[in-house]
Design a protein around this motif. Structure first.
Motif, mmCIF file in Angstrom:
data_model
loop_
_atom_site.group_PDB
_atom_site.id
_atom_site.type_symbol
_atom_site.label_atom_id
_atom_site.label_comp_id
_atom_site.label_asym_id
_atom_site.label_seq_id
_atom_site.Cartn_x
_atom_site.Cartn_y
_atom_site.Cartn_z
ATOM 1 N N THR A 382 34.698 -0.882 23.309
ATOM 2 C CA THR A 382 34.050 -0.337 24.512
ATOM 3 C C THR A 382 35.255 0.071 25.538
ATOM 4 O O THR A 382 34.891 1.065 26.450
ATOM 5 N N ASN A 383 36.513 -0.434 25.450
ATOM 6 C CA ASN A 383 37.604 -0.263 26.202
ATOM 7 C C ASN A 383 38.484 0.513 25.540
ATOM 8 O O ASN A 383 39.607 -0.068 25.199
ATOM 9 N N ASN A 384 38.519 1.579 24.868
ATOM 10 C CA ASN A 384 39.504 2.096 23.893
ATOM 11 C C ASN A 384 40.936 2.416 24.405
ATOM 12 O O ASN A 384 41.795 2.238 23.744
ATOM 13 N N MET A 385 40.923 2.714 25.803
ATOM 14 C CA MET A 385 42.169 2.804 26.313
ATOM 15 C C MET A 385 43.132 1.802 26.516
ATOM 16 O O MET A 385 44.173 1.703 25.851
ATOM 17 N N LEU A 434 38.183 -7.523 23.753
ATOM 18 C CA LEU A 434 37.886 -6.496 24.847
ATOM 19 C C LEU A 434 36.398 -6.156 24.696
ATOM 20 O O LEU A 434 35.835 -5.452 25.773
ATOM 21 N N ASN A 435 35.531 -5.995 23.570
ATOM 22 C CA ASN A 435 34.309 -5.805 23.629
ATOM 23 C C ASN A 435 33.512 -6.663 24.301
ATOM 24 O O ASN A 435 32.247 -6.354 25.011
ATOM 25 N N VAL A 440 40.539 -7.536 30.749
ATOM 26 C CA VAL A 440 41.376 -7.900 29.554
ATOM 27 C C VAL A 440 41.833 -9.496 29.818
ATOM 28 O O VAL A 440 42.637 -9.813 30.777
ATOM 29 N N PRO A 441 41.283 -10.274 28.871
ATOM 30 C CA PRO A 441 41.631 -11.808 28.898
ATOM 31 C C PRO A 441 43.009 -12.093 28.192
ATOM 32 O O PRO A 441 43.178 -12.651 27.320
ATOM 33 N N TYR A 442 43.984 -11.623 29.356
ATOM 34 C CA TYR A 442 45.495 -11.785 28.589
ATOM 35 C C TYR A 442 45.770 -13.309 28.287
ATOM 36 O O TYR A 442 46.484 -13.476 26.935
ATOM 37 N N LYS A 443 45.284 -14.103 29.173
ATOM 38 C CA LYS A 443 45.642 -15.571 28.808
ATOM 39 C C LYS A 443 45.237 -16.167 27.520
ATOM 40 O O LYS A 443 45.779 -16.632 26.783
#
Length: 837
Positions: A382-385, A434-435, A440-443
């Motif tokens: 959903t967030n391709n970039m 990401l979907n 963005v859940p970096y942790k």
């Protein structure tokens, strides 16, 4: 008369027989390097017959002999090479080249062995004329070259004209430079290699390649690429095809594709992964396939060691020409295993297929493999970039952690087998997260990828610290938000701007073929360390294949070892008098160092007893007065190539030094304790001198704990690096002064009294006296410092001993630093109590 003519004609071909015997014994020695390198005489003769048929014919005998030899040598090279790992292909070319030259009497065996070992001697009485750039190890080897007539004057020439030789030492490609007059004209190619070994051992590999090209041709340094069709055409229904596996290699996809090409796919190809209870099922598969003329693949044979004898029996008794369909093939995959049946290896067709080396090839492989190569997956977020940016970052991280292995302990303490499945699961998790989340859940991503998927393999806490540090460079918001964010200072590496799948492949193909160490976070000197390791590995492996022969200027090996053993015995002091030391330094509540001293004396007494008695025994055994046992035989072989015998190593402190340096180091340690006994507790302790360093550190903490009535488990050390290099006026009120540490990967900046970047070609720096101050853990500040691990040897990895301490890691030492901690972690900076030479 006809018989005479036949005999004469046959005798004309003797040179071919002599040449072929050299080739056979060269390949038969390879089994010493890896148990999978087995080749039978029958296989060898078949290749020989094929060469007689395929090589160019000629009526001129000499020309025919040359054609036969050239064709057969290259045929052997090609066939053996496909079954060797990449690391051993150059080694094989070199021993092949040396074998052929020895057959023509063009190689002096003494010089060849000197190239591999650097000679063996205990001390070097001649002072080093250029200490500022020429290391003691290099100078010692230069002096030892005087045993060869052609090199007799070499070390004197270096003493008289050091500036001419420094130009070679400083050159980025010393192997291509001409030696100063008259040496470049008077020395043979082998002697030039010896000179290079002394001055710049890190450039031996390219020099060896040039040596091979000069003597037997360029084709012998360009191994044939992996060719499944070629290997298949060399096989028959009764010879199994064996894939020898290496980390990261999976030949199954290539084999499936090949089966389809040969119309043997689908139900004509049966595969089974061996393990507990799978043997009988595999046997049934083979029995069925023999009759139907289909293919069977047995994967991971190394996991079924107990069933391998049954497999050997099947290949010898069941798979026989009269009962086997000619289309049948048995394919096996296995990691190297000493239990793998030798007959299968000798009669089968062996292949290795290692993943391509290098950062660029690694990235490319990730992008061309499933799931990244699947368009629906690549565009299915959903967030391709953010997905494409972080996907590239993740593949880059994967390439970095894999490629760091080539730097040895600077890269990882333990070379972990990170593989494609780690990447695949991380990639799928990235897309899933990401979907499911808007932000963005970096942790969570860092934890799953760094701590679980990759971190699950990491067993060393220093390596885990490094893994998380590397992960932090790639899973960061800057990758997504900032198109100018760079992965390394050079500016060559970054996550490309969002675009279609092909643009990423284009960018990867534009990257440098050979990356600089800076992309891994390492100093440029890491390349020198890596190259030196390659040289050491090459020479050590060749030494394993060599038979024992005369060494030195006409001296027999027995004479050499007798002289060496007597030399060591003459220098070895008597055992320490433990009782006398105990009276002078009794066990006291307020002075734990007395206990440390007594424990150390006991350990060193055990060691020197073994050293002395084994040296006495080996001299007697050489004279025939006692039996040469297996242990003494192994000791003889080790001493001949300048290595510390296993007999001593079992009772010794950890050391990677060659024999000469080891003895000098041992004598220095004994002298340190002798001075302690006679002159009292030292003002500054030589930390490298201890057998069991941790007991000394515990003693220092215990003294402080007892003096101030603080529980010892509340204490740790604070560290202060002093101005003085080795000595101090008086002991500190609390704690201890130590000296003798080396720093690898950085230097100690004496002006600013903090860590600094290493100068080019300076791999190690000494650390001045360090004051170890016991303090309560709660009072320790970690601001502006680097926690440098201290190791006993440059190997870094150790095992947990019965005392609960590592056999190599000593402690973390906090050093002042102007850079963030991650900078030095990625550099692989550590302190060592001793060097390797």
């Amino acid at each position: 008369k006809t018989e005479e003519e036949i005999d004469n004609t046959r005798n004309g071909y003797r040179p071919v027989a002599a040449h072929s015997s050299i080739l056979f014994f060269t390949i038969s020695d390879l089994a010493n390097i890896d148990p999978m390198y087995q080749y039978s005489l029958v296989w060898f003769i078949n290749l020989y017959i094929m060469s007689i048929e395929d090589s160019d014919k000629s009526n001129d005998l000499d020309e025919r002999i040359e054609n036969l030899n050239n064709h057969f040598t290259y045929s052997i090279y090609r066939n053996v090479c496909r079954s060797l790992f990449e690391k051993d292909k150059l080694l094989f070319s070199l021993i092949l080249c040396i074998g052929i030259l020895k057959g023509k009497d063009k190689i002096d065996d003494g010089e060849w062995r000197f190239l591999l070992t650097g000679g063996v001697a205990l001390d070097n009485p001649i002072p080093n004329p250029a200490e500022e750039w020429l290391g003691e190890k290099s100078w010692g080897e230069l002096v030892r070259t005087a045993e060869f007539p052609a090199l007799k004057e070499l070390y004197q020439n270096v003493t008289d004209h050091p500036e001419q030789w420094k130009a070679i030492y400083d050159s980025p490609a010393p192997q291509e430079m001409q030696l100063p007059d008259p040496w470049h004209l008077s020395l043979s190619p082998m002697q030039k290699l010896i000179v290079l070994r002394c001055l710049r051992p890190d450039k031996i590999v390219p020099a060896v390649q040039d040596f091979i090209v000069e003597h037997i041709g360029r084709s012998y340094i360009e191994p044939p690429t992996f060719d499944l069709a070629g290997s298949f055409s060399d096989s028959n229904a009764c010879s199994p095809l064996v894939f020898v596996l290496s980390p990261g290699a999976d030949p199954m996809s290539a084999l499936m594709k090949f089966a389809d090409d040969e119309s043997m796919g689908g139900d004509k190809l049966e595969t089974i992964s061996l393990g507990q209870g799978q043997g009988p099922i595999a046997a049934k598969m083979i029995n069925k396939a023999i009759q139907r003329g289909t293919w069977v693949v047995l994967q991971n044979c190394h996991l079924a060691e107990s069933w391998l004898p049954s497999l050997e029996k099947i290949t010898e008794e069941t798979i026989v020409p009269e009962r086997t369909h000619k289309s049948f093939r048995l394919w096996l995959t296995s990691y190297p295993s000493p239990k793998f049946p030798v007959t299968i290896l000798q009669n089968g067709v062996k292949m290795t297929n290692e993943p391509p080396k290098g950062l660029r090839a690694n990235l490319l492989r990730s992008y061309l493999n499933d799931p990244l190569s699947d368009p629906s997956f690549f565009a299915g977020c959903t967030n391709n970039m953010a997905f494409h940016k972080l996907l590239f970052s993740l593949c880059f991280f994967h390439a970095i952690v894999q490629e760091r292995r080539k730097f040895g302990p600077l890269g990882w303490n333990i070379p972990y087998e990170f593989n494609e499945s780690d990447l695949r699961i991380s990639v799928k998790q990235l897309q899933m997260f990401l979907n499911e989340y808007e932000e963005v859940p970096y942790k969570a991503l860092k934890y799953l990828t760094g701590e679980c998927n990759y971190g699950g393999r990491v067993t060393d806490d220093k390596d885990r610290r490094l893994l998380i540090s590397v992960m932090d460079r790639f899973y960061t918001p800057q990758v997504v938000d900032d198109d100018t964010f760079l992965f390394s200072p050079s500016g060559d590496y970054y996550a490309p701007v969002e675009g279609p799948y092909e643009t990423y492949l284009e960018y990867i193909r534009s990257l440098p073929l050979i990356p600089n160490p800076e992309v891994f976070g390492l100093h440029e000197n890491a390349d020198i360390t890596k190259d030196q390791q390659e040289t050491n590995n090459l020479f050590d492996s060749i030494l394993i294949t060599l038979p024992r022969q005369a060494s030195g200027a006409g001296k027999s090996p027995q004479d050499v070892i007798t002289a060496l053993a007597n030399d060591i015995l003459s220098k070895m002091p008597g055992n320490f008098d433990e009782e006398k030391a105990m009276k002078k330094y009794p066990v006291l509540y307020e002075e734990s160092m007395n206990t440390v001293l007594l424990q150390e004396l006991k350990r060193f007494n055990n060691l020197i007893t073994v050293v002395r008695s084994s040296l006495v025994d080996i001299v007697k055994a050489i004279k025939g007065l006692v039996v040469m046992s297996g242990a003494l035989e192994a000791m003889f072989e080790s001493m001949l190539v300048g290595k510390v015998p296993d007999l001593w190593a079992a009772k010794s402190y950890p050391s990677l030094k060659p024999l000469g340096s080891y003895i000098i180091d041992l004598l220095a340690r004994l002298s340190f304790f002798k001075n302690w006994i006679t002159k009292g507790i030292p003002t500054v302790f030589w930390i490298s001198g201890f057998y069991f360093t941790q007991s000394f550190l515990t003693g220092a903490t215990q003294n402080f704990a007892r003096k101030y009535k603080i529980p010892i488990d509340h204490l740790t050390f604070d560290f202060e690096v002093m101005q003085s290099e080795e000595t101090m006026e008086a002991k500190p009120d609390d704690g201890v002064y130590v000296h003798g540490l080396f720093i690898e990967g950085a230097i100690w900046d004496r002006q600013n009294m903090r860590m600094g970047e290493a100068a080019p070609k300076i791999l190690y720096d000494t650390i001045p006296v360090v004051w170890l101050k016991p303090k309560e853990k709660k009072d320790i500040s970690t601001e502006g410092i680097y926690e440098a691990p201290v190791y006993k040897t440059s190997e870094r990895r150790g095992t947990l001993s019965t005392t609960g301490h590592s056999t190599n890691f000593v402690m973390f030492m906090m050093l002042k630093s102007g850079e963030p901690q991650e900078h030095w972690v990625n550099r692989g900076v550590a302190l060592l109590t001793q060097l390797d030479d």
